[in-house]
Design a protein around this motif. Structure first.
Motif, PDB file in Angstrom:
ATOM      1  N   ILE A   1       0.854  -1.188   0.000  1.00  7.99           N
ATOM      2  CA  ILE A   1       0.000   0.000   0.000  1.00  7.99           C
ATOM      3  C   ILE A   1       0.886   1.232   0.000  1.00  7.99           C
ATOM      4  N   VAL A   2       0.454   2.253  -0.721  1.00  5.32           N
ATOM      5  CA  VAL A   2       1.201   3.502  -0.781  1.00  5.32           C
ATOM      6  C   VAL A   2       0.227   4.669  -0.733  1.00  5.32           C
ATOM      7  N   GLY A   3       0.610   5.684   0.032  1.00  3.54           N
ATOM      8  CA  GLY A   3      -0.195   6.890   0.114  1.00  3.54           C
ATOM      9  C   GLY A   3       0.697   8.099   0.274  1.00  3.54           C
ATOM     10  N   ALA A   4       0.172   9.250  -0.085  1.00  4.74           N
ATOM     11  CA  ALA A   4       0.919  10.497   0.020  1.00  4.74           C
ATOM     12  C   ALA A   4       0.043  11.550   0.680  1.00  4.74           C
ATOM     13  N   SER A   5       0.627  12.307   1.588  1.00  2.62           N
ATOM     14  CA  SER A   5      -0.090  13.355   2.302  1.00  2.62           C
ATOM     15  C   SER A   5      -1.156  12.722   3.204  1.00  2.62           C
ATOM     16  N   THR A   6      -2.402  13.158   3.103  1.00  2.37           N
ATOM     17  CA  THR A   6      -3.446  12.600   3.972  1.00  2.37           C
ATOM     18  C   THR A   6      -3.599  11.104   3.766  1.00  2.37           C
ATOM     19  N   THR A   7      -3.448  10.646   2.535  1.00  5.91           N
ATOM     20  CA  THR A   7      -3.602   9.207   2.292  1.00  5.91           C
ATOM     21  C   THR A   7      -2.411   8.411   2.799  1.00  5.91           C
ATOM     22  N   ALA A   8      -1.284   9.069   3.083  1.00  2.61           N
ATOM     23  CA  ALA A   8      -0.179   8.366   3.748  1.00  2.61           C
ATOM     24  C   ALA A   8      -0.599   7.984   5.162  1.00  2.61           C
TER      25      ALA A   8
END
Length: 307
Positions: free
Chosen positions: A90-97
């Motif tokens: 799984i990978v997320g950036a900003s809020t989705t991190a």
């Protein structure tokens, strides 16, 4: 790229399969599961790693983050298993991190977690759109995430509507950033010291945990949050292998350089001029993205080839 739109399996997303792969990456990029940023990320991931990708978003062009069920990730994993996938990242950036970290702490099937500019706590929910001249406003007692129908405990924002976004606009204008909200989060922690139940239980994450951030992040102090996660893991028993990389320059957009080049083959550096640091340190920010690409490749290849 082949795309399968999924709206009736407990989540909203797009599945992008490649022939011969039994490994899948759950990705949360941009504001929609099939917008330009999401498709560019899929192109880069598949070209680089030859893996299946499932992109998720709250809904069709739904830019708000309020009371999103963590169980969406469980439903996504079940969907991926039905299609022959046996390994999950799984990978997320900003809020989705933040969301990626929380999800990985609940689902041990996830064995590679990549968090770009994460927080180490659950944020209060927020809405985006147009309201009284403001583009964003806090939820009314809403968390960003829920589990079993109940909001996860969260750090409440220091301000309510419309002062919340007014403060963001004031800092952005003063610091010459397209958007800057770090002072909002500093004030929020000052007024409400984060409680234990509001911190993300990163010690429950399995496999490899990759944390990445930059000191010049204008949205929040992600380096501070990364250091707190390192300290937490040092103090608690855990099964994950954590690797963190923090950089002096990189802005809030700490994406791998290859992914950025896929999004913007020409003039990719212009994207980062939205931030003061991107304007002042373009070469340093690019060097950061190049290094991040290598770190992500090293970890993803190791994940794919072992276990």
């Amino acid at each position: 790229m082949k795309k399968i739109k999924v709206t009736d399996q407990g989540f909203y997303g797009c599945y992008w399969p490649v022939e011969g792969s039994t490994c899948a990456m759950i990705g949360m990029f941009g504001d929609d599961c099939e917008d330009y940023m999401a498709k560019s990320a899929v192109k880069w991931l598949q070209k680089t790693f030859h893996i299946n990708v499932l992109t998720l978003s709250p809904g069709h062009k739904d830019y708000s983050h309020c009371n999103l069920p963590v169980e969406r990730i469980g439903a996504a994993i079940a969907y991926l298993k039905q299609r022959g996938n046996r390994k999950f990242g799984i990978v997320g950036a900003s809020t989705t991190a933040m969301f990626a970290l929380v999800a990985a702490s609940y689902y041990p099937e996830i064995t590679l977690t990549i968090a770009l500019t994460p927080s180490d706590f659950v944020m209060e929910g927020f809405h985006q759109g147009k309201r009284d001249g403001m583009k964003e406003w806090p939820g009314d007692g809403e968390s960003t995430l829920t589990w079993e129908g109940k909001p996860l405990p969260y750090l409440p924002y220091a301000y309510r509507h419309p002062e919340y976004y007014q403060k963001v606009m004031e800092q952005s204008k003063r610091t010459k950033n397209l958007i800057a909200s770090s002072e909002l989060f500093v004030e929020s922690e000052k007024r409400h010291p984060i409680q234990e139940d509001e911190f993300i239980k990163v010690e429950r994450i399995q496999g490899k945990l990759l944390l990445i951030g930059a000191e010049d992040d204008a949205l929040w102090d992600t380096v501070k949050y990364i250091r707190r996660m390192e300290k937490r893991l040092n103090q608690k028993e855990h099964a994950c292998q954590v690797e963190s990389h923090v950089y002096a320059h990189g802005t809030h957009f700490v994406f791998p350089e290859g992914m950025v080049k896929t999004m913007l083959p020409v003039g990719s550096g212009l994207l980062f001029r939205a931030f003061a640091a991107g304007k002042q340190y373009p070469k340093e920010c690019r060097a950061t993205r190049i290094d991040i690409e290598q770190r992500v490749k090293d970890n993803a290849y190791n994940w794919l080839n072992n276990g």
